[in-house]
Design an enzyme around this catalytic site. Structure first.
Site, PDB file in Angstrom:
ATOM      1  N   GLU A 139     -21.589  25.766  -8.686  1.00 13.57           N
ATOM      2  CA  GLU A 139     -21.559  25.749  -7.219  1.00 13.57           C
ATOM      3  C   GLU A 139     -22.950  26.075  -6.697  1.00 13.57           C
ATOM      4  O   GLU A 139     -23.389  27.215  -6.739  1.00 13.57           O
ATOM      5  CB  GLU A 139     -20.572  26.778  -6.653  1.00 13.57           C
ATOM      6  CG  GLU A 139     -20.479  26.679  -5.130  1.00 13.57           C
ATOM      7  CD  GLU A 139     -20.580  28.004  -4.393  1.00 13.57           C
ATOM      8  OE1 GLU A 139     -20.476  27.999  -3.160  1.00 13.57           O
ATOM      9  OE2 GLU A 139     -20.780  29.064  -5.028  1.00 13.57           O
ATOM     10  N   ASP A 194     -19.446  30.319  -9.742  1.00 11.85           N
ATOM     11  CA  ASP A 194     -19.634  30.724  -8.353  1.00 11.85           C
ATOM     12  C   ASP A 194     -21.091  31.125  -8.102  1.00 11.85           C
ATOM     13  O   ASP A 194     -21.716  31.799  -8.930  1.00 11.85           O
ATOM     14  CB  ASP A 194     -18.710  31.910  -8.053  1.00 11.85           C
ATOM     15  CG  ASP A 194     -18.862  32.433  -6.640  1.00 11.85           C
ATOM     16  OD1 ASP A 194     -18.652  31.635  -5.709  1.00 11.85           O
ATOM     17  OD2 ASP A 194     -19.201  33.624  -6.468  1.00 11.85           O
TER      18      ASP A 194
END
Ligand SMILES: [Ca+2]
Ligand SMILES: [Ca+2]
Ligand SMILES: [Ca+2]
Length: 512
Positions: free
Chosen positions: A246, A205
């Site tokens: 990401e 993330d």
């Protein structure tokens, strides 16, 4: 009688030995190819809170996922990506207070182990979100060090002022100091813990923000080195594990270099281009733009694995952003594009039934006790079964015209069935499922866009397919084209249709 039993046992033993030998000395070509491509999967992204409720409290939970693995198995996906499952104060979970505890709304660590084990039995892998750019400002590391400069955790954050740590995001998230050896050790422990349980992948993330604190503009190189080290650590435990970064950016240049550190990075640019073409814009450039991303990735890793997707939990859903006329046809075409591209495609839960979802700017909704922002991009999956459908978010009618799963399962022409069909085709043709071969069809124009995919394994397997999508609402006739077999569709293409042909791999030059 005794002799009969003896003969029976001998026959059984012989059969057993033959079959044992078979699997040992002569594995099928399919099995060899699969083993060669362990990191290629078809993912399904799950927001646990919205997926399925197992205990009647209206909130999705891990047992809800486990109890509905049959649905995912029938859809055909080979791996799940679970959005954060750790304890935290926010509804979405992207701010963690305990990396070793399951969000109490979702269940227990035993439930998670059970989910991994049951999924494994169905050949479905589990990837989870690894949220390490930041913790919650309620994490004990932060609360114990915020006002205590002598705390052993003081070094875990980057302090802007004596009691204020650097934050990339608003909403009670404080950035970890990823230069701290102790923080890196903590991250290694987290990776050990979940890989030990059987987790095979992590979604990194907010990877773009790892080293983005104020005094450190232009942090990409530090991000890359840090991620490469994490990936090496993972590969030491399981060489087939999968790490996807990401890097939320529409510019390919911003994430292409992450392919040298992680196995993959989400292809945000391709996602934008899919939406554009499905909206009737820049159709003639669609396939070449997609191909350009692969050229960029291959500069950093020739064996790159792309991660294409239509939309994710941070974006308005694809059914909400496409033109609403001919919506079902456009969504079916979207599915057939996603599932014929190279890499490990990801389906965002609910996409397979055409759920809608958009962001609001802090509106208030009756029955929900916080201002609403991204919640309706992540709303309850519509099962059409009140025993499992979650109710944590009030229904405001966004999906009134969307058929639920139970209706679509009984309709052979539904979007859900279209997803099942194209997933099955992808899994049946290695040329679609594996490898990065992607060359532009020489008949591409303003209406149709096609590409050749090809995969070979040693001297024993060589397969090529030609995929053609009709982006216009009008029919389109494909003529004068040699082929070995029609895998999907028809030469007389309807509007928004796809044609997939098996072609002679020796004659690819005729098509590109
Ligand atoms: Ca529940
Ligand atoms: Ca919680
Ligand atoms: Ca950071």
């Amino acid at each position: 009688m005794k002799q009969k039993i003896t003969i029976f046992i001998i026959i059984c033993l012989t059969l057993f030995m033959i079959s044992a030998c078979d699997t040992k000395e002569d594995p099928s070509i399919e099995a060899l190819i699969k083993a060669e491509n362990e990191k290629n999967d078809i993912y399904y992204e799950i927001f646990v809170r919205s997926f399925a409720d197992s205990d009647g409290d209206g909130i999705g939970d891990l047992n809800g996922v486990t109890e509905n693995l049959d649905y995912l198995d029938a859809l055909g996906v080979t791996a799940l990506w679970l959005m954060p499952i750790n304890e935290g104060p926010t509804y979405h979970g992207y701010s963690v207070t305990d990396y070793y505890a399951i969000e109490e709304d979702y269940g227990t660590m035993e439930d998670f182990q059970n989910l991994i084990d049951e999924a494994y039995k169905k050949d479905i892998k589990i990837m989870i979100d690894l949220v390490i750019n930041h913790t919650s400002d309620q994490h004990p590391w932060y609360t114990s060090s915020q006002y205590d400069e002598d705390s052993p955790y003081r070094d875990y954050y980057t302090w802007k002022a004596s009691s204020t740590a650097y934050s990339s995001f608003v909403g009670g998230m404080v950035d970890l100091n990823l230069k701290s050896e102790k923080v890196i050790e903590e991250i290694h422990h987290i990776i050990d813990f979940y890989m030990d349980m059987g987790v095979t992948g992590f979604r990194l993330d907010a990877a773009k923000h790892f080293f983005d604190y104020a005094e450190n503009n232009g942090s990409t190189i530090e991000n890359i080195i840090f991620i490469a080290e994490l990936n090496a650590y993972m590969k030491n435990i399981n060489e087939n594990s999968f790490l996807v970064s990401e890097v939320y950016d529409s510019y390919v240049d911003m994430y292409a270099n992450y392919f040298q550190a992680s196995d993959s990075a989400f292809n945000f640019y391709a996602s934008d281009k899919i939406v554009e073409a499905l909206s009737g814009l820049s159709i003639s450039r669609f396939a070449s733009r997609i191909q350009n991303t692969y050229e960029d990735f291959s500069e950093f890793n020739s064996d790159f694995i792309d991660t294409p997707f239509l939309k994710n939990h941070d974006q308005d859903r694809i059914a909400s952003v496409l033109p609403q006329n001919d919506l079902e046809e456009r969504l079916k075409l979207a599915a057939r594009i996603l599932l014929t591209l190279p890499g490990s495609p990801i389906i965002y839960y609910g996409e397979e039934i055409g759920m809608k979802g958009i962001r609001y700017e802090g509106i208030s909704v009756d029955g929900y006790d916080a201002p609403v922002y991204d919640e309706y991009r992540r709303s309850p999956l519509l099962w059409g079964n009140s025993d499992i459908e979650t109710t944590w978010l009030p229904d405001i009618g966004l999906n009134n015209d969307v058929d639920n799963i139970s209706i679509q399962q009984n309709n052979d022409s539904s979007l859900l069935k279209a997803y099942q069909e194209i997933i099955e085709i992808r899994k049946s043709y290695p040329a679609l499922m594996y490898g990065n071969y992607f060359e532009l069809f020489n008949g591409n124009n303003n209406n149709i866009q096609g590409y050749v995919r090809q995969y070979s394994y040693g001297d024993s397997f060589n397969e090529a397919v030609l995929v053609i999508h009709n982006f216009s609402s009008s029919s389109y006739e494909i003529t004068d084209l040699a082929y070995e077999e029609i895998i999907y569709g028809s030469l007389a293409m309807d509007g928004y249709d796809t044609l997939i042909l098996k072609i002679n791999p020796e004659l690819i030059g005729d098509y590109i």
